[in-house]
Design an enzyme around this catalytic site. Structure first.
Site, PDB file in Angstrom:
ATOM      1  N   GLY A 137       0.478  -1.263  -0.200  1.00  0.00           N
ATOM      2  CA  GLY A 137      -0.080   0.225   0.273  1.00  0.00           C
ATOM      3  C   GLY A 137       1.055   0.935  -0.032  1.00  0.00           C
ATOM      4  O   GLY A 137       1.725   1.048   0.390  1.00  0.00           O
ATOM      5  N   HIS A 138       0.400   1.737   0.082  1.00  0.00           N
ATOM      6  CA  HIS A 138       0.763   3.645  -0.161  1.00  0.00           C
ATOM      7  C   HIS A 138       2.013   3.608   1.361  1.00  0.00           C
ATOM      8  O   HIS A 138       1.010   3.719   2.149  1.00  0.00           O
ATOM      9  CB  HIS A 138      -0.441   4.467  -0.173  1.00  0.00           C
ATOM     10  CG  HIS A 138      -1.613   4.980   0.427  1.00  0.00           C
ATOM     11  ND1 HIS A 138      -0.870   5.308   1.934  1.00  0.00           N
ATOM     12  CD2 HIS A 138      -2.525   4.729   1.100  1.00  0.00           C
ATOM     13  CE1 HIS A 138      -1.632   5.709   2.654  1.00  0.00           C
ATOM     14  NE2 HIS A 138      -2.801   5.131   2.140  1.00  0.00           N
ATOM     15  N   ASN A 139       3.004   5.079   0.570  1.00  0.00           N
ATOM     16  CA  ASN A 139       3.670   5.240   2.021  1.00  0.00           C
ATOM     17  C   ASN A 139       4.409   3.852   3.065  1.00  0.00           C
ATOM     18  O   ASN A 139       4.586   4.271   3.807  1.00  0.00           O
ATOM     19  CB  ASN A 139       2.741   6.017   2.531  1.00  0.00           C
ATOM     20  CG  ASN A 139       2.612   7.302   1.992  1.00  0.00           C
ATOM     21  OD1 ASN A 139       1.296   7.530   1.794  1.00  0.00           O
ATOM     22  ND2 ASN A 139       3.323   8.351   1.526  1.00  0.00           N
TER      23      ASN A 139
END
Length: 291
Positions: free
Chosen positions: A213-215
């Site tokens: 997922g993001h980040n």
């Protein structure tokens, strides 16, 4: 552009104590000078603590915090939406530029399959191998890394926010940074960062059918095996091994030298130098594992 001029241009209600030339945007977790950010929480003390050494920032706040916070601030009933609109305006008007300056850069001796799609915001180092049907954008990949068939890297993550009683996509402005000697298996998806970057460091090995997922941040020499799901903002330390079909809750920290057993469900931060497995995970010392 100075922050005074930006807020006037966009007709934003604000209070400017210290004017400055804006240089970009950042998150509340990683505050940088001369940047714009937003905060959706209600903890004034937390906000003051985070920004006490950063007079040359401006933060977008709801009505209650706007009234009580005494430094640079913008009023909004929906701080995240206002933040997205400001970021889009700054990029469109070239007040700030994307991380890789919208320029495709391909290093020496790269092998890119003819079916792969490489976007304009991509930077490849030397000796990078890209497999069939790979889609890459908003991404930097360093030397000697391998991206296997059917991977998608640098796409906008799955996230929606309510605006005008409709669900709208939560825009992403970060990138994916992949280090040297990284291997990414087939059918793996790595999302670009929301504001900061998604980071895969040197010598990381990722198996097939993995969702990152993001980040997320994965430190050096770690191994993520088949079918794992890492939700947004997960931090994985050095020399971690995560077993097949493990799921990790958002914002979890898995510290150095952890071994996470097959099919585990990680709902809390994991201590370093332990084996963790189960649903939810429990920790076991290495010397007790075979008892």
């Amino acid at each position: 552009m100075e922050i005074n001029n930006l807020t006037k241009k966009l007709k934003l209600k604000c209070k400017i104590i210290n004017n400055f030339t804006i240089k970009g945007f950042c998150s509340i977790e990683k505050i940088k000078k001369f940047k714009i950010l937003f905060y959706e929480g209600s903890d004034l003390d937390y906000l003051k603590k985070k920004l006490q050494k950063n007079k040359f920032n401006i933060v977008i706040l709801n009505k209650k915090l706007f009234k009580n916070y005494k430094s640079n601030r913008i009023l909004s009933s929906q701080p995240r939406i206002t933040f997205i609109k400001i970021c889009e305006f700054m990029i469109k008007k070239r007040i700030i530029k994307n991380f890789f300056l919208n320029k495709k850069v391909i290093g020496k001796n790269c092998l890119i399959h003819q079916t792969a799609k490489i976007g304009n915001n991509v930077k490849l180092g030397n000796n990078v191998k890209i497999g069939t049907n790979v889609i890459i954008d908003n991404c930097s990949i360093s030397d000697n890394s391998i991206i296997s068939d059917n991977c998608v890297i640098g796409n906008t993550g799955f996230g929606f926010i309510k605006y005008n009683n409709k669900l709208t996509i939560n825009k992403h402005f970060g990138n994916v940074i992949i280090g040297k000697n990284v291997f990414i298996g087939p059918l793996t998806n790595i999302e670009r960062g929301h504001i900061e970057n998604t980071i895969i460091k040197d010598n990381v090995k990722i198996d097939s059918l993995v969702q990152i997922g993001h980040n997320c941040s994965i430190d050096k020499d770690s191994i993520i095996t088949a079918g794992c799901i890492l939700s947004g903002n997960v931090k994985v330390g050095k020399k971690v091994w995560i077993g097949p079909k493990t799921s990790v809750l958002e914002k979890i920290v898995i510290r150095d030298n952890c071994l996470v057993g097959i099919g585990s469900n990680v709902l809390k931060n994991l201590e370093k130098n332990y084996i963790h497995f189960g649903n939810p995970t429990k920790k076991f010392k290495l010397k007790n594992v075979n008892k």
